[in-house]
Write a protein that holds these residues in place. Sequence first.
Motif, mmCIF file in Angstrom:
data_model
loop_
_atom_site.group_PDB
_atom_site.id
_atom_site.type_symbol
_atom_site.label_atom_id
_atom_site.label_comp_id
_atom_site.label_asym_id
_atom_site.label_seq_id
_atom_site.Cartn_x
_atom_site.Cartn_y
_atom_site.Cartn_z
ATOM 1 N N PHE A 1 0.849 -1.186 0.000
ATOM 2 C CA PHE A 1 0.000 0.000 0.000
ATOM 3 C C PHE A 1 0.888 1.241 0.000
ATOM 4 C CE2 PHE A 1 -3.425 2.580 2.245
ATOM 5 C CZ PHE A 1 -4.443 2.341 1.339
ATOM 6 N N GLY B 1 -11.752 -6.131 2.222
ATOM 7 C CA GLY B 1 -11.767 -5.661 3.609
ATOM 8 C C GLY B 1 -11.592 -4.157 3.778
ATOM 9 N N THR B 2 -11.499 -3.432 2.673
ATOM 10 C CA THR B 2 -11.238 -1.990 2.766
ATOM 11 C C THR B 2 -12.525 -1.174 2.647
ATOM 12 O OG1 THR B 2 -10.934 -1.827 0.373
ATOM 13 C CG2 THR B 2 -8.966 -2.246 1.706
HETATM 14 N N1 ARG Z 1 -8.054 3.214 4.051
HETATM 15 C C1 ARG Z 1 -8.655 2.031 3.546
HETATM 16 C C2 ARG Z 1 -9.348 1.273 4.652
HETATM 17 O O1 ARG Z 1 -9.158 1.526 5.788
HETATM 18 C C3 ARG Z 1 -7.676 1.104 2.846
HETATM 19 C C4 ARG Z 1 -6.514 0.655 3.653
HETATM 20 C C5 ARG Z 1 -5.700 -0.439 3.002
HETATM 21 N N2 ARG Z 1 -4.425 -0.575 3.637
HETATM 22 C C6 ARG Z 1 -3.457 -1.434 3.277
HETATM 23 N N3 ARG Z 1 -2.308 -1.402 3.896
HETATM 24 N N4 ARG Z 1 -3.679 -2.284 2.334
HETATM 25 O O2 ARG Z 1 -10.093 0.384 4.414
#
Ligand code: ARG
Length: 255
Positions: free
Chosen positions: A38, A144-145
């Motif tokens: 990410f 899951g996001t």
């Molecule tokens: N901000 C978004 C959420 O909380 C996406 C976060 C995804 N983070 C990651 N490290 N893949 O759902």
Amino acid sequence: MALIGSLLLVAGCGGNTASKDGGSDKAKVLKVATNADFAPFEFQGADGKEYQGFDMDLIRALGKEMGMQVKIDNISFDGLIPALQTGNIDVAISGMSINDDRKKKVAFSDPYYEAGLTIMVKADNNNIKSFKDLQGKKIAVQIGTTSATEAKKIPNAEVKELNSSADTFLELKAGNVDAVINDKPVNDYYKVKNSDDSVKRIGEKLTLENYGIAMNKDNTELVKNLNEALKKLKANGEYNKIYKKWFGTDAPAAT
Ligand code: ARG
């Protein structure tokens, strides 16, 4: 790991007076997990050795401030909250947006970054100009996001849930989906970092989301210490230094 644990135990029982602020050489371990795919928040460097990114620098600085030794593990994004609930890890820092649903399960630190969701499409796509144009389209998101939650609300959209944001970009480039939804800074970093002319960003932001560091609800002591450390880093310029390193500008005044 086990060895460090028992050393700590010995130190604890032996009346070895560790300084109260944890500044002793037998620093307590802070077990951190992230989903390191990410960028620019967390990703694995080309050498595959160290986790890099804004979140990684921030948690290392916070650990240092609290006199703790930071150990980072890479796990799936949808495994972070369960790992906190079972006590397998102490904190999850992973560009995780604070929301009511998650607040029922975990505690969050004060917000440390403001983001929101945007769309990316192929450069030659001329019919998707905003979120309302996503109706009936194929959309890739990370499982899951908040992107996944929002995509599922779009009428008749076919939502493909993938393991990472990197996978969503691959799916878009392969022409398997019409669009991806990701956090704006992640779409921006992908586009700019790779100078990728085959994709384009849509400016509109669907949501405003604040990132928080998640912890077990029972760990009120850690929540308190972490928030204090975060305040310090914001006050002493360290937070801004990390912000500038990854985003090229000073942190907005509100943070
Ligand atoms: N901000 C978004 C959420 O909380 C996406 C976060 C995804 N983070 C990651 N490290 N893949 O759902």
